[in-house]
Design an enzyme around this catalytic site. Structure first.
Site: not given
Ligand code: CP
Length: 305
Positions: A53, A83
């Protein structure tokens, strides 16, 4: 430099300004339209920890503003950090290419280290168990959209309160509001860090701790559910002690208030049953589109668009 690194640094006035801007951008997100206000600007997304997200919504936000994106979803494996390049040097480089940078890293405080080398705004997109200010903002935006206010609500935070940077961020941001009641529902060992509870009490909020989700559920306006954060445990055995401990299902929803809302930052594992998705009080997919609008507002503010 105008970074967004910590929920602590965001004032009530700024929060309400972000909400107003997000209201303007939300129709663009829902109608899948594009503006031109960020034309010629580049967002870099550098993720040293997995995400679906946050990275995609930042990228979508920049593209819907009319800007462009350069991205690395797996900095640990495929960038020169492998690296031995430091965060400071990486920031020096990438801020030469991009106008704004969104960074996620597994260590608390590391995005701030990164920002010390950057000549452009840096956005903390999650630093280990530390903070996730843009998620916290979109969560508060979702609460505000649904209730028309935040003051006076009773909010339950459920699950891995120790490791959830999202809940830590929500608590920091909620300090800007009044007369809140918090109910923390966590198993022994995963309670909310004491400094956060103390901070809420100092702000004259009511805070109670429970282990029984069924006892808490009927009392709340907002139920903020979280995943048990497997990646923060020392071993699989330790994680398995907690997995599945609090599950929101349609039976639990029956004992909740008719006008409450159920939130979750996602991803979920098993802590909300899919049967609950069709309940009008389930807002976790609404949070996803709200998140793009809020991130458009954040980019627009930091780039002075
Ligand atoms: N809510 C959220 O931070 O989802 P992700 O970890 O998929 O970015």
């Amino acid at each position: 430099m105008n970074h967004l690194l910590s929920s602590r640094d965001i004032s009530k006035q700024e929060i309400l300004k972000f909400f107003k801007k997000a209201d303007k951008f939300l129709p663009i997100v829902l109608d899948k339209k594009k503006l031109k206000i960020a034309e010629g600007k580049i967002l870099a997304t550098l993720f040293y920890e997995p995400s679906t997200r946050t990275r995609f919504s930042f990228e979508t936000a920049m593209i819907r503003l009319g800007g462009a994106v350069i991205s690395n979803a797996d900095m640990n494996a495929t960038s020169s950090s492998k690296k031995g390049e430091t965060l400071y040097d990486t920031a020096k480089m990438v801020s030469t290419y991009a106008d704004i940078i969104a960074v996620r890293h597994p260590s608390a405080g590391s995005v701030e280290d990164f920002a010390s080398g950057s000549s452009v705004p840096v956005i903390n997109s999650g630093d280990g168990p530390g903070d996730h200010p843009t998620q916290g903002l979109l969560d508060l935006y979702t609460i505000h959209k649904n209730f028309g206010k935040i003051d006076g609500l009773t909010i339950a935070m459920v699950g891995d309160l120790k490791n959830s940077r999202v809940l830590h961020s929500q608590c920091e941001l909620l300090l800007n509001f009044k007369n809140l009641k918090f109910i923390f529902v966590a198993p022994k060992g995963l309670e909310m860090p004491e400094e956060i509870t103390k901070m809420l009490l100092k702000n004259k909020f009511a805070v109670s701790e429970m282990q029984d989700l069924k006892a808490a559920a009927p009392l709340v306006d907002v139920l903020s559910q979280t995943r048990i954060q497997k990646e923060r445990f020392g071993s699989e055995e330790e994680y398995k002690k907690y997995r599945g401990i609090y599950i929101v299902d349609s039976n639990l929803m029956k004992i909740c208030k008719k006008n409450m809302i159920l939130m979750h930052p996602l991803p979920r594992v098993d802590e909300i049953d899919v049967d609950v998705d069709s309940d009008s009080r389930a807002k976790y997919f609404e949070q996803v589109s709200n998140g793009v609008a809020v991130r458009m507002a954040i980019i627009a503010k930091l780039l002075d668009l």
